[in-house]
Design a protein around this motif. Structure first.
Motif, mmCIF file in Angstrom:
data_model
loop_
_atom_site.group_PDB
_atom_site.id
_atom_site.type_symbol
_atom_site.label_atom_id
_atom_site.label_comp_id
_atom_site.label_asym_id
_atom_site.label_seq_id
_atom_site.Cartn_x
_atom_site.Cartn_y
_atom_site.Cartn_z
ATOM 1 N N VAL A 60 74.112 40.968 52.816
ATOM 2 C CA VAL A 60 73.102 40.021 53.286
ATOM 3 C C VAL A 60 73.244 39.800 54.787
ATOM 4 O O VAL A 60 72.248 39.772 55.524
ATOM 5 N N ALA A 61 74.481 39.668 55.272
ATOM 6 C CA ALA A 61 74.706 39.477 56.703
ATOM 7 C C ALA A 61 74.169 40.653 57.510
ATOM 8 O O ALA A 61 73.534 40.477 58.561
ATOM 9 N N ILE A 62 74.431 41.871 57.043
ATOM 10 C CA ILE A 62 73.920 43.065 57.723
ATOM 11 C C ILE A 62 72.394 43.066 57.744
ATOM 12 O O ILE A 62 71.762 43.274 58.784
ATOM 13 N N ALA A 63 71.795 42.832 56.583
ATOM 14 C CA ALA A 63 70.332 42.858 56.487
ATOM 15 C C ALA A 63 69.708 41.772 57.358
ATOM 16 O O ALA A 63 68.727 42.033 58.081
ATOM 17 N N TYR A 64 70.246 40.565 57.312
ATOM 18 C CA TYR A 64 69.685 39.480 58.117
ATOM 19 C C TYR A 64 69.786 39.793 59.599
ATOM 20 O O TYR A 64 68.847 39.545 60.373
ATOM 21 N N ALA A 65 70.940 40.317 60.021
ATOM 22 C CA ALA A 65 71.105 40.646 61.437
ATOM 23 C C ALA A 65 70.099 41.711 61.865
ATOM 24 O O ALA A 65 69.490 41.621 62.941
ATOM 25 N N ARG A 66 69.913 42.721 61.033
ATOM 26 C CA ARG A 66 68.973 43.790 61.376
ATOM 27 C C ARG A 66 67.526 43.342 61.288
ATOM 28 O O ARG A 66 66.631 44.000 61.834
ATOM 29 N N GLU A 67 67.295 42.211 60.602
ATOM 30 C CA GLU A 67 65.962 41.613 60.573
ATOM 31 C C GLU A 67 65.757 40.624 61.725
ATOM 32 O O GLU A 67 64.692 40.027 61.839
#
Length: 291
Positions: A60-67
């Motif tokens: 989730v942290a990776i996805a949120y950062a990339r969003e």
């Protein structure tokens, strides 16, 4: 976003001491490090993800950062190696990480998590109550000692209440959203997870109830119910023989990867895509029912 779905049910027998570390897992989980591509859905937002060092929390942290979101996340001190890697992944996405070593079984630590997020990153738009504790190595009610019951309920349920209470005044200003991590265990409970499953059923109820209470403020509250997902929690809490069959009882015949769960959290956090979605539980279970 895509992930390798060739893995069949089960993994090599292995065991760790709780809380478990990613580096010791075989094979390594897929958190979307190479596959997740963002599209600006959360541009300029601030998220707080509990248990963000590994597993679903890291994905989730990776996805949120990339969003496009800055990401604060909590972890236990013994999970420092995983936390450092998650922070690097957020930083490599061009966003600001804020790792916080906190034991959420303590109410004051939950308050500090929210306070430090707002102070360090300037706001709070998304609270992801992801941190959880389970232990599936004991098999009967008589073997549930007070320490285990206390830790399970404080980590999974008390912390969720404390964090949400602290976050709501800040979320009201945006308005923002809360996303809780529940489980297939709320619908198909395992006898070896008596206490854990009970907390997950309570989280479902809390999600719907809080959504009704804060909806007038524009705050959306939802939950994601994962099925069997390959995270450090599994070798740290399951018997080795269970690991060899982990996930093979799903209709898709395999366990999921953290990278396959993260998009559900992105959808529910997106103010454009999920603007009229609140009070719901989204299942990511490999085909097991969540109704």
């Amino acid at each position: 976003m895509s992930t390798d779905q060739s893995q069949g049910g089960g993994f090599p027998a292995q065991q760790q001491e709780p809380p478990g570390l990613t580096e010791e897992m075989r094979p390594q989980p897929d958190h979307g490090e190479k596959s997740y591509v963002g599209h600006g859905r959360l541009e300029g937002q601030v998220a707080l993800v509990t248990g963000g060092d590994s597993g679903i929390g890291r994905a989730v942290a990776i996805a949120y950062a990339r969003e496009g979101a800055d990401v604060a996340f909590t972890y236990l001190p013994e999970e420092e190696p995983d936390a450092e890697e998650t922070a690097n992944l957020v930083r490599n996405a061009g966003r600001t990480p804020l790792p916080m070593a906190l034991d959420l079984c303590d109410r004051a630590a939950c308050d500090r998590a929210v306070e430090q997020t707002v102070e360090g990153l300037g706001a709070l738009d998304i609270l992801v109550n992801n941190a959880g504790y389970q232990m599936a190595r004991d098999h009967s009610l008589e073997e549930l000692d007070d320490e285990r019951i206390d830790r399970t309920f404080k980590t999974n349920l008390y912390a969720l209440l404390w964090l949400s209470r602290a976050a709501v005044p800040h979320l009201r200003k945006r308005p923002g959203c809360i996303i809780n991590n529940t489980s297939i265990q709320a619908y198909e409970p395992s006898t070896t997870l008596l206490d854990y499953a009970a907390t997950k059923a309570a989280i479902n109820n809390f999600t719907v109830n809080l959504a009704a209470q804060v909806g007038q403020d524009g705050i959306r509250v939802n939950a994601v119910a994962p099925g069997p997902i390959w995270t450090p929690l599994q070798p740290a809490t399951q018997e080795p023989e269970k690991i060899e069959k982990f996930g093979d009882d799903t209709p898709l015949g395999r366990a999921g990867q953290p990278a396959e769960v993260a998009p559900a959290f992105v959808f529910l956090a997106s103010p454009a895509d999920a603007s009229y979605v609140s009070g719901t539980v989204l299942g990511v279970t490999g085909g097991k029912p969540v109704f």
